[in-house]
Design a protein around this motif. Structure first.
Motif, short mmCIF file in Angstrom:
data_model
loop_
_atom_site.label_atom_id
_atom_site.label_comp_id
_atom_site.label_asym_id
_atom_site.label_seq_id
_atom_site.Cartn_x
_atom_site.Cartn_y
_atom_site.Cartn_z
N ASP A 278 0.87 -1.17 0.00
CA ASP A 278 0.00 0.00 0.00
C ASP A 278 0.91 1.23 0.00
O ASP A 278 1.57 1.53 1.00
CB ASP A 278 -0.87 -0.03 1.26
CG ASP A 278 -1.92 1.06 1.26
OD1 ASP A 278 -1.58 2.20 0.89
OD2 ASP A 278 -3.06 0.77 1.66
N ALA A 279 0.99 1.91 -1.12
CA ALA A 279 1.97 2.98 -1.29
C ALA A 279 1.78 4.11 -0.29
O ALA A 279 2.74 4.80 0.06
CB ALA A 279 1.90 3.54 -2.71
N GLU A 280 0.55 4.25 0.18
CA GLU A 280 0.30 5.35 1.10
C GLU A 280 0.56 4.94 2.55
O GLU A 280 1.25 5.63 3.29
CB GLU A 280 -1.15 5.81 0.94
CG GLU A 280 -1.38 7.13 1.62
CD GLU A 280 -2.85 7.52 1.60
OE1 GLU A 280 -3.59 7.01 0.74
OE2 GLU A 280 -3.24 8.31 2.47
N GLU B 116 2.07 2.08 3.82
CA GLU B 116 3.29 1.34 4.15
C GLU B 116 4.43 2.22 4.70
O GLU B 116 4.99 1.92 5.74
CB GLU B 116 3.74 0.54 2.93
CG GLU B 116 4.85 -0.45 3.20
CD GLU B 116 4.37 -1.82 3.67
OE1 GLU B 116 3.15 -2.11 3.61
OE2 GLU B 116 5.22 -2.59 4.13
N LEU C 247 7.09 5.58 -4.22
CA LEU C 247 6.02 5.39 -5.21
C LEU C 247 4.93 6.43 -5.05
O LEU C 247 4.60 6.83 -3.93
CB LEU C 247 5.39 4.01 -5.03
CG LEU C 247 6.32 2.80 -5.19
CD1 LEU C 247 5.61 1.55 -4.70
CD2 LEU C 247 6.75 2.65 -6.65
N THR D 227 1.23 7.84 -4.71
CA THR D 227 0.05 7.23 -4.09
C THR D 227 -1.16 7.29 -5.01
O THR D 227 -2.24 6.83 -4.66
CB THR D 227 -0.27 7.94 -2.77
OG1 THR D 227 -0.36 9.34 -3.02
CG2 THR D 227 0.80 7.67 -1.73
N SER E 177 3.24 -0.55 -6.21
CA SER E 177 2.03 -0.36 -5.41
C SER E 177 1.09 -1.54 -5.64
O SER E 177 1.22 -2.29 -6.61
CB SER E 177 1.33 0.94 -5.82
OG SER E 177 0.81 0.77 -7.12
N ASP F 3 -1.92 -1.40 -6.49
CA ASP F 3 -2.70 -1.16 -7.72
C ASP F 3 -1.95 -1.63 -8.94
O ASP F 3 -2.50 -2.26 -9.85
CB ASP F 3 -3.03 0.33 -7.84
CG ASP F 3 -3.90 0.79 -6.69
OD1 ASP F 3 -4.98 0.20 -6.48
OD2 ASP F 3 -3.46 1.71 -5.96
#
Ligand SMILES: Nc1ncnc2c1ncn2[C@@H]1O[C@H](COP(=O)(O)OP(=O)(O)OP(=O)(O)O)[C@@H](O)[C@H]1O
Ligand SMILES: [Mg+2]
Lengths: 219, 415
Positions: B122-124, B126, B151, B153, B215, B217
């Motif tokens: 989870d890029a946000e 983590e 990365l 978000t 990410s 996604d």
């Protein structure tokens, strides 16, 4: 009061038998008894048996009508603590304790609280003339003062019998006499018996009773 | 309280000998406390590295995934990991849940393909809790690493963070682009074009040469994963409860999952811990022996020196067990003084050592050294005291026995 019945305590050394043999004697209460005899006659040996520090092979020690010599060590400890007092030739005070603390020691071992122990110890030290030496360590006292402290320690727990092994031998003449006078006074005053081993004529002259030992036998 | 008083006076009687014994005790205390502090620092550092390295406090995994090799495949995943994570986040004991996908594939620069091990996070969320983006700064120093960043978000962003070794073998720099290839759960091959957001130096060549991070996604798009996740890393509000909370969280998460507290999975941490316990345990044993002999010797000498005095105490009516207790008290006084002095010296030494900012060499398997920083751990100081005291009480037993067993008549004859 103290009865020794047919006490034999023998040391076998290189085929020679030494010690004490078949000793019977009686010390009534309130008497100053002296165990006289030459060196090696068995005075110390007999005192140690009578004081429950040693055990005789034969015979019994009777204190106030009770046979105490056959008791287990735990009980003998209690008899020594509550009924007996000891004075040694070499004073044997605890060097790290003050005169007052030395005299308090038997009371504290009995479980007497600090405060009453202190005042009783102080009282008896004053009685033996050391009221101004309470905080002195043994090393800071003269021989006579040390021995008076030892007498105070022996008497503080109100014993019925004090065993004194050559109490004056390490004192000069000027101190030996007065010490014996003090013991005679205390014995009358408190109804305590003294059994003192000695070959000192000044000691013997103070005695109510004299037992003479020779080669381990009573004369 | 005659015994403690006598004991204290006796300990003070032979000042020089007491001082020498104290020296041994102080050295013992300092060694124990400093070694303990160093161990505590190391363990805490390793625990932290394991937890923040991705494990979290508790890992939620599909049942059996630790035993099989299928861990890297989404066939064996948590089918709706996202929903599971969302429901676990509502639990009051849980601080955060970080879903992850572990995957494999090929990275291609158009002319050259290299196999990779990927982690999708989870890029946000983590980077807020994990060390995952900590090494970007180190990566920025590598060739082509300038401008390294984490990365984006943005769910639509298709970006990758590469290990420096992997970037080198693919010949890409920050801002360059790559194609990632992997398989979908139904076995089809799929590819996604990604931009290189950053390089990182993970401190271990094997990792640098193979790993990349994208990410969730991006990984979903690549593998057609939907909400499936390989595992959930759970962070707790009270980390020390990891062992107890694990089974409860597993039940809460639903069937087909198992939970493991971090220390079950952190094998390096456990190995080092075992090793240290072996090394320092042996040291401690030697230390205990030295302390034992030194104290026993001191106390035995003091018994032999005052035989007549002890005989007198017995004559006056002190029972043998009180003499045993007297020697225990004398040992206790020595120990207390030794530990108190040792504590002061340890604190001073700790202060001095930490002020020196000593660089320690890199631990095995890592490429970064670290600064020596001996922690203040009250439990270690207490433990050193109790351990030392226990040894001393044991060592006081033999002199005590000697004192309790004297024959009064012999002791009185002693000069
Ligand atoms: N532990 C022992 N082992 C062997 N013989 C001993 C021991 N204690 C005493 N004796 C012997 O027993 C005898 C009596 O000794 P004791 O010490 O009772 O004499 P004493 O009358 O007190 O002498 P002194 O006036 O010199 O003190 C002596 O011959 C002595 O050698
Ligand atoms: Mg004699």
């Amino acid at each position: 009061m103290l009865n020794l019945r047919h006490i034999t305590r023998a040391y076998e050394l290189g085929g020679e038998r030494a010690g004490v043999f078949d000793i019977s004697l009686h010390v009534p209460s309130g008497t100053l008894a002296v165990l006289a005899g030459p060196s090696g006659s068995g005075k110390t040996t007999l005192l140690q048996v009578a004081g429950l520090l040693d055990t005789a092979e034969v015979g019994e020690v009777v204190l106030e009508g009770r046979v105490v010599s056959t008791l287990p060590e735990r009980e003998r400890c209690k008899v020594r603590l509550h009924r007996l007092g000891f004075v040694f030739q070499t004073f044997n005070l605890v060097p790290v304790l003050s005169a007052l603390e030395n005299v308090m020691l038997p009371l504290q071992l009995q479980g007497v609280a600090e405060r009453p122990a202190r005042s009783r110890a102080q009282g008896i030290l004053e009685r033996v003339g050391l009221g101004d030496r309470l905080q002195h360590r043994p090393g800071q006292l003269s021989g006579g003062q040390q021995q008076r402290t030892a007498i105070a320690r022996a008497l503080v727990s109100d014993p019925i019998l004090v065993l004194a092994d050559e109490p004056t031998a390490n004192l000069d003449h000027a101190h030996g006499g007065p010490l014996m006078a003090l013991m005679a006074e205390l014995s009358r005053e408190r109804g305590v018996s003294f059994l003192a081993a000695s070959h000192d004529p000044t000691v013997i002259s103070r005695a109510d009773v004299v037992f003479r030992l020779n080669d381990g036998r009573l004369e | 309280m005659i015994l403690p008083r006598l004991a204290l006076r006796n300990v003070l009687r032979q000042k020089r000998r007491t001082l020498l014994t104290l020296l041994v005790l102080v050295a013992g205390y300092v060694a124990l406390a400093l070694a303990g502090g160093f161990m505590a620092q190391t363990f805490q550092g390793l625990a932290d590295a394991a937890i923040r390295g991705g494990i979290g406090h508790v890992q939620i995994l599909p049942v059996g995934s630790l035993e099989s090799d299928e861990g890297q495949s989404l066939e064996h995943a948590l089918p709706d990991g996202e929903a599971m994570a969302a429901s676990l986040r509502k639990d009051p004991a849980v601080l955060e849940v970080l879903p992850r996908i572990a995957f494999m594939g090929l990275a291609s620069n158009g002319t050259r393909s290299v196999a990779f091990l990927g982690t999708a996070v989870d890029a946000e969320r983590e980077p807020r809790f994990m060390a995952i983006s900590d090494r970007l700064a180190d990566g920025a120093k590598a060739p082509g690493g300038v401008g390294s960043r984490w990365l984006s978000t943005d769910p639509a962003a298709r970006e990758v963070v590469l290990g420096i070794g992997l970037a080198k073998s693919l010949g890409v720099a920050v801002g360059g682009s790559l194609t990632l290839m992997s398989t979908t759960p139904d076995g089809a091959l799929n590819a996604v074009d990604v931009a290189v957001a950053g390089l990182q130096d993970l401190g271990l060549k094997e990792l640098n040469d193979r790993s990349l991070c994208v990410s969730l996604d991006t990984a979903s798009a690549l593998m057609n994963a939907g909400p499936a996740r390989s595992r959930l890393s759970v962070l707790l509000r009270h980390p020390e409860a990891a062992a107890q909370e694990g089974p409860r969280l597993a039940r809460l998460a639903g069937s087909g999952v198992e939970a493991h507290p971090w220390f079950e999975l952190a094998s390096f941490y456990r190995q080092v811990k075992l090793l240290y316990f072996a090394i320092f345990g042996f040291m401690g044993l030697v230390l205990a022996l030295v302390v034992l002999l030194a104290t026993a010797n001191t106390l035995l000498m003091s018994v032999m020196e005052r035989l007549r005095e002890l005989g007198t105490l017995r004559a006056v009516g002190m029972p043998p067990k009180s003499l045993l207790a007297l020697l225990q008290w004398e040992g206790a006084m020595l120990g207390l003084a030794g530990s108190a002095l040792g504590l002061v010296i340890t604190l001073l030494l700790r202060f001095a050592l930490n002020a020196l900012h000593l660089q320690m060499p890199a631990p095995p398997g890592t490429s970064h050294g670290y600064e020596l920083n001996i922690h203040f751990v009250p439990m270690v100081y207490l433990g050193a005291f109790l351990g030392l005291q226990a040894v001393i009480q044991v060592s006081a037993f033999f002199p005590g026995l000697k004192a309790a067993r004297i024959r009064i008549t012999e002791a009185l004859r002693h000069v």
